[in-house]
Design an enzyme around this catalytic site. Sequence first.
Site, PDB file in Angstrom:
ATOM      1  N   TYR A  49      -2.668  -0.390  10.603  1.00  0.00           N
ATOM      2  CA  TYR A  49      -2.750  -0.770   9.187  1.00  0.00           C
ATOM      3  C   TYR A  49      -1.530  -0.265   8.425  1.00  0.00           C
ATOM      4  O   TYR A  49      -0.885  -1.017   7.682  1.00  0.00           O
ATOM      5  CB  TYR A  49      -4.026  -0.199   8.561  1.00  0.00           C
ATOM      6  CG  TYR A  49      -4.106  -0.404   7.068  1.00  0.00           C
ATOM      7  CD1 TYR A  49      -4.562  -1.601   6.537  1.00  0.00           C
ATOM      8  CD2 TYR A  49      -3.720   0.603   6.185  1.00  0.00           C
ATOM      9  CE1 TYR A  49      -4.629  -1.798   5.166  1.00  0.00           C
ATOM     10  CE2 TYR A  49      -3.783   0.418   4.814  1.00  0.00           C
ATOM     11  CZ  TYR A  49      -4.236  -0.783   4.310  1.00  0.00           C
ATOM     12  OH  TYR A  49      -4.289  -0.967   2.946  1.00  0.00           O
TER      13      TYR A  49
ATOM     14  N   SER B 288       0.845  -1.195   0.000  1.00  0.00           N
ATOM     15  CA  SER B 288       0.000   0.000   0.000  1.00  0.00           C
ATOM     16  C   SER B 288       0.878   1.242   0.000  1.00  0.00           C
ATOM     17  O   SER B 288       2.006   1.215   0.514  1.00  0.00           O
ATOM     18  CB  SER B 288      -0.892   0.015   1.249  1.00  0.00           C
ATOM     19  OG  SER B 288      -1.525   1.268   1.422  1.00  0.00           O
TER      20      SER B 288
END
Length: 254
Positions: free
Chosen positions: A151, A138
């Site tokens: 996260y 990501s």
Amino acid sequence: MVIANKNIIFVAGLGGIGFDTSREIVKSGPKNLVILDRIENPAAIAELKALNPKVTVTFYPYDVTVSVAETTKLLKTIFDKLKTVDLLINGAGILDDYQIERTIAVNFTGTVNTTTAIMSFWDKRKGGPGGIIANICSVTGFNAIYQVPVYSASKAAALSFTNSLAKLAPITGVTAYSINPGITKTTLVHKFNSWLDVEPRVAELLLEHPTQTTLQCAQNFVKAIEANQNGAIWKLDLGTLEAIEWTKHWDSHI
């Protein structure tokens, strides 16, 4: 890498970005697409099969939080059937900073364990043929969304792991690169929890900014697969594909 006639394993190939990417892969004509996912979706598998009947699409239930031994057992079943596998895509991910342990288990440990398991079949030190790994990380691995630090940290860890895999390729024969999507319109980002509720509106605020569709991301994902650059850090953001340069601030010199 030319996708045509290749054997591909896709972990979490039925998710938001995953399913559109599976569609694009099937269009490119691999010999086999093996999807490993936690929840079975017969309609999605049927759609993939209908999209290109020449491609053999198979599904196995798989939870990335199981042990390396369990994963190795599943992979043996797949390798026994296919004989060779060319590409492993690690795509499992959750976004919910309430679930600290599970976030790390799925987003990071699961990627490490699945990769470790496939090394039993690919590592050239064991007589293996080598292989290719594409890890979905990501852009939050570059710069965190600080309201979801768990996260973001899990994705940074997955990115660091992938970078190391690429450098180990001369030893193992296994190459690797990372796929780092920007904010993409999936169910993942429509509603999620910030760490300790530091920002209850984090999902809403995030979607006020430009995003990309899952199809745009998937099409660029396939381009990255075709480019097949060991060590590449691909940024897939706002419908574009860019290989970024990683800034080095320290070196172990070993």
